[in-house]
Design a protein around this motif. Structure first.
Motif, PDB file in Angstrom:
ATOM      1  N   ILE A   1      23.136 108.471 -19.345  1.00 44.41           N
ATOM      2  CA  ILE A   1      22.598 107.562 -20.357  1.00 44.41           C
ATOM      3  C   ILE A   1      22.177 106.287 -19.657  1.00 44.41           C
ATOM      4  O   ILE A   1      22.955 105.663 -18.938  1.00 44.41           O
ATOM      5  CB  ILE A   1      23.632 107.237 -21.453  1.00 44.41           C
TER       6      ILE A   1
ATOM      7  N   TYR B   1      23.663 104.410 -14.688  1.00 38.34           N
ATOM      8  CA  TYR B   1      24.111 105.148 -15.862  1.00 38.34           C
ATOM      9  C   TYR B   1      25.517 104.767 -16.317  1.00 38.34           C
ATOM     10  O   TYR B   1      26.171 105.520 -17.025  1.00 38.34           O
ATOM     11  CB  TYR B   1      24.012 106.657 -15.594  1.00 38.34           C
ATOM     12  N   HIS B   2      25.972 103.600 -15.901  1.00 35.66           N
ATOM     13  CA  HIS B   2      27.267 103.094 -16.341  1.00 35.66           C
ATOM     14  C   HIS B   2      27.036 101.719 -16.968  1.00 35.66           C
ATOM     15  O   HIS B   2      26.792 100.737 -16.271  1.00 35.66           O
ATOM     16  CB  HIS B   2      28.238 103.015 -15.169  1.00 35.66           C
TER      17      HIS B   2
ATOM     18  N   LEU C   1      27.006 105.343 -26.756  1.00 29.61           N
ATOM     19  CA  LEU C   1      27.605 105.857 -25.521  1.00 29.61           C
ATOM     20  C   LEU C   1      28.719 106.854 -25.816  1.00 29.61           C
ATOM     21  O   LEU C   1      28.811 107.916 -25.196  1.00 29.61           O
ATOM     22  CB  LEU C   1      28.144 104.692 -24.690  1.00 29.61           C
TER      23      LEU C   1
ATOM     24  N   ARG D   1      27.798 110.598 -24.445  1.00 28.76           N
ATOM     25  CA  ARG D   1      28.092 110.659 -23.003  1.00 28.76           C
ATOM     26  C   ARG D   1      28.571 112.025 -22.518  1.00 28.76           C
ATOM     27  O   ARG D   1      28.336 112.399 -21.366  1.00 28.76           O
ATOM     28  CB  ARG D   1      29.096 109.574 -22.596  1.00 28.76           C
ATOM     29  N   ASN D   2      29.225 112.794 -23.389  1.00 33.90           N
ATOM     30  CA  ASN D   2      29.717 114.111 -22.973  1.00 33.90           C
ATOM     31  C   ASN D   2      28.738 115.245 -23.281  1.00 33.90           C
ATOM     32  O   ASN D   2      29.015 116.409 -22.994  1.00 33.90           O
ATOM     33  CB  ASN D   2      31.061 114.401 -23.639  1.00 33.90           C
TER      34      ASN D   2
END
Length: 345
Positions: free
Chosen positions: A233, A14-15, A223, A227-228
């Motif tokens: 993701i 997920y990065h 992203l 992302r928050n």
């Protein structure tokens, strides 16, 4: 140690940037031909093969193979096998067999849109009632209206992967031409708001973004925007669905792929796929059910998973005889830099 490997897995999967770096390293002969790495990796494969040779890590139940999205990276429009929805008695029978076999990870999803099954949430509830610890699904969220959202939030579902693949309406139409971007985006945001209002952390929400020539210019913005808001993701690349999807400029051409390391496909040991009619195809990429290992109406999970047909194919993979299996010959899935054995939980 399991919690540590799970953390490392999540960190990489997920990065986006880290995932690209790791993929690049796994293409490097310096790493994959390193004796120390080779020995560790071989030991890992051997342990996982032994662990899952009789009973799979996960069972993927195709509650339906009906879908109207017409995604540009999906061969659904080419599918010739019959379409349908798995009846509830068959689904219950499969879950009961999973429980008896000690399987605690079930995905209710296959080669279709799972929310088109009117009994989807009932099936989730039954699965959780039988003690299955991890129950997941994957949806395009087009049918994730307020009623369906409420039902899912009350069903006990552990994880929901939502495919979005775009930041703008224009790009979304290129990727999923039959769906409406605003409706999908609104559905996702409402679902998250409803979950948060209930002060519960399940289901975990993971956005799925398949990067292609249509949307790769929006990846960073995607992203940043999401992302928050979600729990994770997952950015992935198009694969060729056993060779049935033609290459684009975004692919590594097949001739160039040959220089990279190719592993025995871990799906043959980890993931059992059960189609809506009870057939068990070779893997999730075998969307046409060209190679059927058995049928759960007539056989147990262990009989199919430990059967001679699958064992023969596994041995071909172990010996790198991929050309002996028609759907594996040109498949991209099991290249070391795309799907190494240590990425699975």
């Amino acid at each position: 140690m399991r919690w540590l490997t799970d953390k490392v897995y999540d960190l990489i999967i997920y990065h986006y940037s880290l995932k690209k770096i790791v993929s690049h390293l796994l293409k490097s002969p310096f790493l994959v031909k390193n004796p120390f790495y080779t020995r560790l990796y071989k030991n890992l494969i051997t342990k996982k093969m032994k662990k899952y040779e009789k009973i799979p890590f996960r069972v993927m139940i195709e509650n339906t193979n009906i879908c109207h999205a017409n995604c540009t990276f999906c061969p659904h429009y080419k599918m010739k096998r019959s379409t349908g929805v798995m009846n509830f008695p068959l689904f219950k029978n499969i879950i009961d067999k999973c429980t008896l076999s000690g399987i605690d990870y079930v995905t209710i999803y296959g080669f279709g849109e799972p929310l088109l099954d009117p009994e989807f949430t009932e099936k989730v509830r039954y699965t959780k009632s039988q003690g299955i610890k991890r129950v997941t699904t994957n949806t395009n969220a087009y049918y994730l209206d307020e009623k369906k959202s409420r039902e899912i939030l009350e069903s006990g579902l552990d994880e929901i992967y939502i495919s979005l693949d775009a930041v703008t309406h224009e790009t979304y139409k290129k990727v999923r031409p039959n769906l409406d971007f605003k409706r999908v985006e609104d559905n996702i945001k409402r679902f998250l708001k409803m979950r948060d209002a209930k002060r519960q952390n399940k289901p975990i929400v993971i956005l799925s973004y398949v990067e292609s020539r249509f949307n790769r210019n929006e990846t960073r913005q995607f992203l940043s925007q999401w992302r928050n808001l979600v729990d994770g993701i997952s950015i992935s690349l198009i694969h060729n669905w056993t060779g049935d999807i033609k290459y684009t400029a975004h692919h590594i051409k097949q001739n160039n792929l040959k220089k990279f390391k190719r592993d025995p496909c871990r799906l043959l040991w980890t993931d059992m796929v059960i189609s809506w009619n009870g057939d068990v195809p070779l893997c999730c990429n075998d969307y046409e059910n060209r190679i059927v290992l058995g049928n759960v109406k007539e056989q147990s999970i262990s009989e199919i998973w430990g059967g001679d047909k699958l064992e023969k194919i596994r041995q071909w993979h172990i010996n790198s005889n991929f050309e002996k299996i028609s759907i594996c010959k040109e498949c991209e899935y099991n290249y070391h830099h795309k799907s190494p054995w240590w990425v699975s939980k």
